[in-house]
Design a protein around this motif. Structure first.
Motif, PDB file in Angstrom:
ATOM      1  N   PHE A 170       1.770 107.236  68.803  1.00  0.00           N
ATOM      2  CA  PHE A 170       1.815 108.597  67.836  1.00  0.00           C
ATOM      3  C   PHE A 170       1.545 107.992  66.591  1.00  0.00           C
ATOM      4  O   PHE A 170       0.851 108.870  65.713  1.00  0.00           O
ATOM      5  N   GLY A 171       1.959 107.167  66.026  1.00  0.00           N
ATOM      6  CA  GLY A 171       1.798 106.684  64.732  1.00  0.00           C
ATOM      7  C   GLY A 171       0.358 106.422  64.374  1.00  0.00           C
ATOM      8  O   GLY A 171       0.057 106.730  63.141  1.00  0.00           O
ATOM      9  N   ILE A 172      -0.344 105.830  64.907  1.00  0.00           N
ATOM     10  CA  ILE A 172      -1.736 105.306  64.389  1.00  0.00           C
ATOM     11  C   ILE A 172      -2.538 106.646  64.253  1.00  0.00           C
ATOM     12  O   ILE A 172      -3.281 106.800  63.599  1.00  0.00           O
ATOM     13  N   VAL A 173      -2.553 107.798  65.354  1.00  0.00           N
ATOM     14  CA  VAL A 173      -3.352 108.699  65.300  1.00  0.00           C
ATOM     15  C   VAL A 173      -2.969 109.512  64.167  1.00  0.00           C
ATOM     16  O   VAL A 173      -3.884 110.185  63.318  1.00  0.00           O
ATOM     17  N   LEU A 174      -1.684 109.725  63.766  1.00  0.00           N
ATOM     18  CA  LEU A 174      -1.143 110.330  62.743  1.00  0.00           C
ATOM     19  C   LEU A 174      -1.615 109.949  61.289  1.00  0.00           C
ATOM     20  O   LEU A 174      -2.003 110.555  60.420  1.00  0.00           O
ATOM     21  N   PHE A 175      -1.413 108.628  61.253  1.00  0.00           N
ATOM     22  CA  PHE A 175      -1.669 108.073  59.935  1.00  0.00           C
ATOM     23  C   PHE A 175      -3.258 107.791  59.722  1.00  0.00           C
ATOM     24  O   PHE A 175      -3.481 107.563  58.266  1.00  0.00           O
ATOM     25  N   THR A 176      -4.107 107.878  60.473  1.00  0.00           N
ATOM     26  CA  THR A 176      -5.588 107.833  60.195  1.00  0.00           C
ATOM     27  C   THR A 176      -6.059 109.036  59.757  1.00  0.00           C
ATOM     28  O   THR A 176      -7.057 109.086  59.311  1.00  0.00           O
ATOM     29  N   GLY A 177      -5.399 110.042  60.194  1.00  0.00           N
ATOM     30  CA  GLY A 177      -5.761 111.553  59.679  1.00  0.00           C
ATOM     31  C   GLY A 177      -6.799 111.937  60.355  1.00  0.00           C
ATOM     32  O   GLY A 177      -7.698 112.941  60.016  1.00  0.00           O
ATOM     33  N   ALA A 178      -7.047 111.513  61.544  1.00  0.00           N
ATOM     34  CA  ALA A 178      -7.860 112.154  62.591  1.00  0.00           C
ATOM     35  C   ALA A 178      -7.636 113.377  62.945  1.00  0.00           C
ATOM     36  O   ALA A 178      -6.806 113.497  64.140  1.00  0.00           O
ATOM     37  N   LYS A 179      -8.028 114.389  62.526  1.00  0.00           N
ATOM     38  CA  LYS A 179      -7.700 115.885  62.603  1.00  0.00           C
ATOM     39  C   LYS A 179      -8.147 116.572  63.988  1.00  0.00           C
ATOM     40  O   LYS A 179      -7.567 117.149  65.034  1.00  0.00           O
ATOM     41  N   ASP A 180      -9.227 115.701  64.617  1.00  0.00           N
ATOM     42  CA  ASP A 180      -9.883 116.260  65.808  1.00  0.00           C
ATOM     43  C   ASP A 180      -9.701 115.365  66.884  1.00  0.00           C
ATOM     44  O   ASP A 180     -10.104 115.579  68.075  1.00  0.00           O
ATOM     45  N   VAL A 181      -8.738 114.430  66.697  1.00  0.00           N
ATOM     46  CA  VAL A 181      -8.058 113.561  67.851  1.00  0.00           C
ATOM     47  C   VAL A 181      -6.788 113.934  68.071  1.00  0.00           C
ATOM     48  O   VAL A 181      -5.633 113.740  67.275  1.00  0.00           O
ATOM     49  N   THR A 182      -6.679 114.596  69.365  1.00  0.00           N
ATOM     50  CA  THR A 182      -5.419 115.221  69.682  1.00  0.00           C
ATOM     51  C   THR A 182      -5.109 114.388  71.067  1.00  0.00           C
ATOM     52  O   THR A 182      -5.804 114.618  72.233  1.00  0.00           O
TER      53      THR A 182
END
Length: 370
Positions: free
Chosen positions: A312-324
């Motif tokens: 969860f942390g990597i996806v959240l901190f990269t700021g990739a809004k289109d990656v869910t």
């Protein structure tokens, strides 16, 4: 009378015939011991043995009783005086019946685990089956499974996890080969650093990548400074490829560690024989090293797959809004939309996938001897 007179009569030798008169010789001179003396205590002490047991007279019985009393085992009081331990209680004594069964000691940790983990998990499952807003038991499941957002999140989660696992296996195997078999200064320090790297949180690696390749990172700053452009060319961190790069960077040490342990047990004589027969390094790796590393690769790869599914942390901190991913979908349903039944359904699915993959990891690691 006749026998006595014959023994006492002097022997008269025949005239002219020499006769040897026997002379008494002591026993020591004849080479044999004298007849044994009667078994007196003094004689037996000289020979090093104890006399025969005395007849069962009152005095003899009293002496035997004293010997038996001396041979009895010491009681607890005497053992404590000598600094020893008291004997174990008899199986039918009250002290033995007061022994606590072993299973009782497992009750406190199981109770703590049930309160802190199992009970909240049961609440999540209950909320997914019987939501507060009413409806059937599986209405929430049908609604979530039929939504496009859930299917997209499930597909994104699976391909990111599989891609990151494959990347970690390739990169980890290459780095482990270099560390284990290519002598270079500081190889042991690198192996120690990998152990420390395993304790880092995932968002720390993501922040490091943002400082390097972020929109205002060092790489874009250098490009804009020398070219005068308005912005730099590096924007991949906010895409799925940036998330994939961050996950490979963070989870690769989880593959290197078991590989180094497997390589340390590899017999170097096999490598020397293969090299002596003219085998090239690539052939040695493929035919000698890789078969020995397969169990460790399986254990490390299955662990990375489980961790990537729940990241969860990597996806959240990269700021990739289109990656869910599934964890991001749970966060969005619960926090942003306040749709708790849908969030609980996605959480149950994520837990089921994770538990299944963790069981696979345990089977593979047990076969690998990890």
């Amino acid at each position: 009378m006749g026998d006595a007179s014959r023994r006492a009569a002097p022997f008269t030798p025949t005239a002219g015939v020499p006769v040897a008169v026997p002379v008494p010789v002591p026993g020591q001179a004849r080479g044999s011991a004298p007849d044994p003396a009667p078994q007196t205590p003094a004689g037996l002490e000289e020979r090093g043995s104890a006399p025969d047991p005395a007849p069962q007279t009152p005095a003899g019985l009293e002496g035997a009783a004293k010997l038996e009393g001396a041979a009895k085992p010491e009681g607890p009081a005497k053992l404590e005086e000598r600094g020893g331990c008291a004997p174990d209680p008899a199986p039918h004594t009250p002290a033995a019946r007061r022994v606590v069964p072993r299973g009782v000691w497992a009750v406190p940790p199981v109770a703590v685990l049930a309160v802190l983990f199992l009970y909240p998990l049961a609440l999540v499952v209950q909320q997914s089956l019987s939501p507060d807003d009413g409806g059937g038991a599986f209405d929430a499941y049908a609604r979530v499974f039929g939504s496009r957002a859930f299917l997209d999140a499930l597909g994104t989660t699976v391909w990111l996890a599989v891609g990151a696992t494959l990347g970690c296996l390739v990169l980890g195997f290459t780095l482990a080969l270099i560390i284990a078999f290519v002598p270079f200064p500081g190889a042991r320090a690198v192996a120690k650093f990998i152990d420390v790297f395993l304790s880092f949180p995932s968002f720390l690696i993501t922040l490091a990548l943002l400082f390097l390749y972020g929109t205002v990172g060092m790489a874009n700053g250098l490009v804009t400074e020398f070219t005068g452009a308005a912005e730099g060319p590096f924007h991949f961190l906010t895409t799925p490829w940036g998330v994939l790069l961050a996950e490979i960077t963070y989870f690769t040490p989880f593959v290197i560690r078991p590989l180094l342990a497997a390589f340390s047990q590899l017999d170097t004589a096999q490598l020397e024989v293969a090299a002596g027969l003219g085998a090239r390094p690539a052939r040695i790796v493929r035919r000698v090293i890789l078969p020995e590393a397969l169990p460790a690769l399986g254990a490390g790869g299955s662990l990375v797959l489980v961790m990537c599914l729940n990241e969860f942390g990597i996806v959240l901190f990269t700021g990739a809004k289109d990656v869910t991913t599934l964890p991001m979908l749970i966060y969005g349903k619960a926090i942003l939309e306040s749709d708790y039944p849908a969030a609980c359904v996605v959480a149950v699915v994520n837990i089921a996938i994770s538990v299944g993959l963790f069981g696979l990891y345990r089977v593979v690691s047990k076969r690998a001897g990890a």
